[in-house]
Design an enzyme around this catalytic site. Structure first.
Site, short mmCIF file in Angstrom:
data_model
loop_
_atom_site.label_atom_id
_atom_site.label_comp_id
_atom_site.label_asym_id
_atom_site.label_seq_id
_atom_site.Cartn_x
_atom_site.Cartn_y
_atom_site.Cartn_z
N TRP A 101 0.83 -1.21 0.00
CA TRP A 101 0.00 0.00 0.00
C TRP A 101 0.86 1.25 0.00
O TRP A 101 0.58 2.21 -0.70
CB TRP A 101 -0.96 0.00 1.19
N ASP A 171 -1.53 6.82 6.24
CA ASP A 171 -2.60 5.91 5.84
C ASP A 171 -2.86 4.99 7.04
O ASP A 171 -2.01 4.19 7.41
CB ASP A 171 -2.13 5.10 4.62
N LYS A 195 -12.02 -1.79 7.19
CA LYS A 195 -11.31 -2.66 8.13
C LYS A 195 -11.84 -2.48 9.55
O LYS A 195 -12.07 -3.46 10.23
CB LYS A 195 -9.81 -2.40 8.08
C1 LIG Z 1 -7.05 -1.81 2.45
C2 LIG Z 1 -6.01 -0.78 2.41
C3 LIG Z 1 -5.94 0.16 1.38
C4 LIG Z 1 -6.87 0.15 0.19
O1 LIG Z 1 -8.11 0.53 0.55
P1 LIG Z 1 -9.27 0.71 -0.55
O2 LIG Z 1 -10.38 1.25 0.26
O3 LIG Z 1 -9.54 -0.65 -1.11
O4 LIG Z 1 -8.77 1.63 -1.59
C5 LIG Z 1 -4.97 1.14 1.45
N1 LIG Z 1 -4.10 1.18 2.48
C6 LIG Z 1 -4.13 0.28 3.48
C7 LIG Z 1 -3.15 0.37 4.59
C8 LIG Z 1 -5.08 -0.73 3.47
O5 LIG Z 1 -5.11 -1.62 4.47
#
Ligand SMILES: *Cc1c(COP(=O)(O)O)cnc(C)c1O
Length: 360
Positions: A101, A171, A195
């Site tokens: 990511w 993030d 999540k």
């Molecule tokens: C799941 C995840 C993403 C992607 O998220 P989307 O909503 O599918 O774009 C980005 N960064 C992290 C750390 C993630 O766990």
């Protein structure tokens, strides 16, 4: 009905209480005469939902007044573009590469300016968090971007990323609301909801006000934080139902779990049980250096691919779903977000002990 224990990295389990409440309110929310999905987003009823959700985010994370809370769409992945489009004022930004990511965020930023990979843990398949010191970053960078919890590799910044005075963008998709954070130390935090806090698609952005307004003229309207901030996340129709679900989940977090600090204690307990077992097992091994372990995502292996496959198959039959590791890592991964009950982790450990006995 038999609900499974879902160890998926996302979308993942939601608190049963929130799902039941949504079911009860499916045909009529309160005395509105309609489902939340049917409401005008400009109605009084809906206004209460979105402002209530924002108030909960602010309260649970102790968000300072000089930060905006935005409810956006497009997942965390859309933020990979929005961050550089809005925050790259001089055109330079530094990224710490700690997994897929983080790398995707970096690659997206390369499209818009001079993005630099200032540090990386790719040399050891992202099994650790690189030590950061301010001199690793360019003093004139517009921001430093980190992925706070690495969902795929199971690492987490257990010491605060030391980027000096540079604005820090994080993030937090896979750890938001799982632990207390000092929001004031970040320029911006963003998270895809699926999540820990809601349905996929909804994205929560917490951004310091002085960072808003730096987008260039040609930045698409919907990708400009200023537009969303000026319109209370209602420039266009927001993802109304997802925000409603987020509110129900945050109510559960506040009322039933006692808030983020209490939730963190439970999360630490769940993760400790799991890691203690991995560290004592002669069959299963964790893949991350202990000091950088995530309490949300726990990758592990047996060291034997056939055995891993058998484990994934048998665990699914026993009601423990989605334990297969990410395709780039192999092995297994247990994602134990806020809504995974303690009992789910205990039962999985019992199952693993039994599996080990039968196959060891
Ligand atoms: C799941 C995840 C993403 C992607 O998220 P989307 O909503 O599918 O774009 C980005 N960064 C992290 C750390 C993630 O766990």
């Amino acid at each position: 009905m038999a609900r499974v224990y879902n160890f998926s990295a996302g979308p993942s389990m939601m608190p049963e209480k929130a799902l039941k409440r949504a079911a009860e309110e499916m045909l009529e929310c309160g005395s509105s005469g309609q489902s939340v999905m049917e409401m005008s987003h400009r109605s009084k009823e809906y206004e209460a939902i979105i402002t209530g959700c924002e108030a909960l985010v602010r309260e649970l994370l102790n968000v300072p007044d000089n930060y905006k809370v935005l409810f956006l769409q497009g997942g965390a992945s859309t933020q990979f573009a929005m961050v550089p489009l809005n925050l790259m004022k001089t055109g330079k930004a530094d990224y710490v590469i700690t997994g897929q990511w983080a790398k995707k965020a970096y690659q997206e930023a390369l499209k818009f300016g001079d993005a630099k990979a200032a540090a990386s843990s790719a040399d050891k398949t992202f099994t650790y968090i690189p030590e950061l010191t301010p001199d690793m970053f360019r003093a004139d960078a517009d921001y430093v971007h980190v992925c706070y919890n690495n969902t795929i590799y199971g690492t987490h910044y257990n010491t605060f990323p030391n980027v000096g005075d540079l604005p820090l963008v994080a993030d937090m998709s896979s750890c938001i609301m799982s632990e207390p954070v000092d929001v004031s130390k970040f320029a911006m935090i963003y998270a895809g909801a699926q999540k820990n806090i809601g349905p996929a698609g909804l994205t929560v952005v917490i951004i310091r006000e002085d960072l808003i307004g730096g987008a260039k003229e040609n930045v698409p309207t919907m990708l400009n934080y200023q537009i969303h901030a000026d319109n209370g996340s209602m420039y266009n129709t927001p993802p109304t139902y997802s925000i409603y679900m987020c509110k129900l989940i945050l109510e559960w977090l506040k009322d039933d779990m006692g808030g983020v600090a209490q939730m963190h204690k439970v999360n630490l307990h769940k993760a400790k049980m799991f890691y203690d077992y991995l560290d004592s097992s002669s069959m299963f091994k964790g893949t991350v250096v202990p000091k950088d372990r995530s309490i949300m995502n726990i990758p592990f292996v047996t060291g034997n691919e056939e055995m891993d496959k058998l484990f994934v198959k048998e665990s699914k039959e026993a009601g423990f779903w989605n334990l297969k590791g990410h395709r780039t890592v192999g092995g297994m991964r247990a994602s134990i977000y806020n809504a995974m009950p303690v009992e789910g982790v205990e039962k999985l450990i019992d199952f693993m002990k039994d599996f080990e006995k039968r196959n060891g």
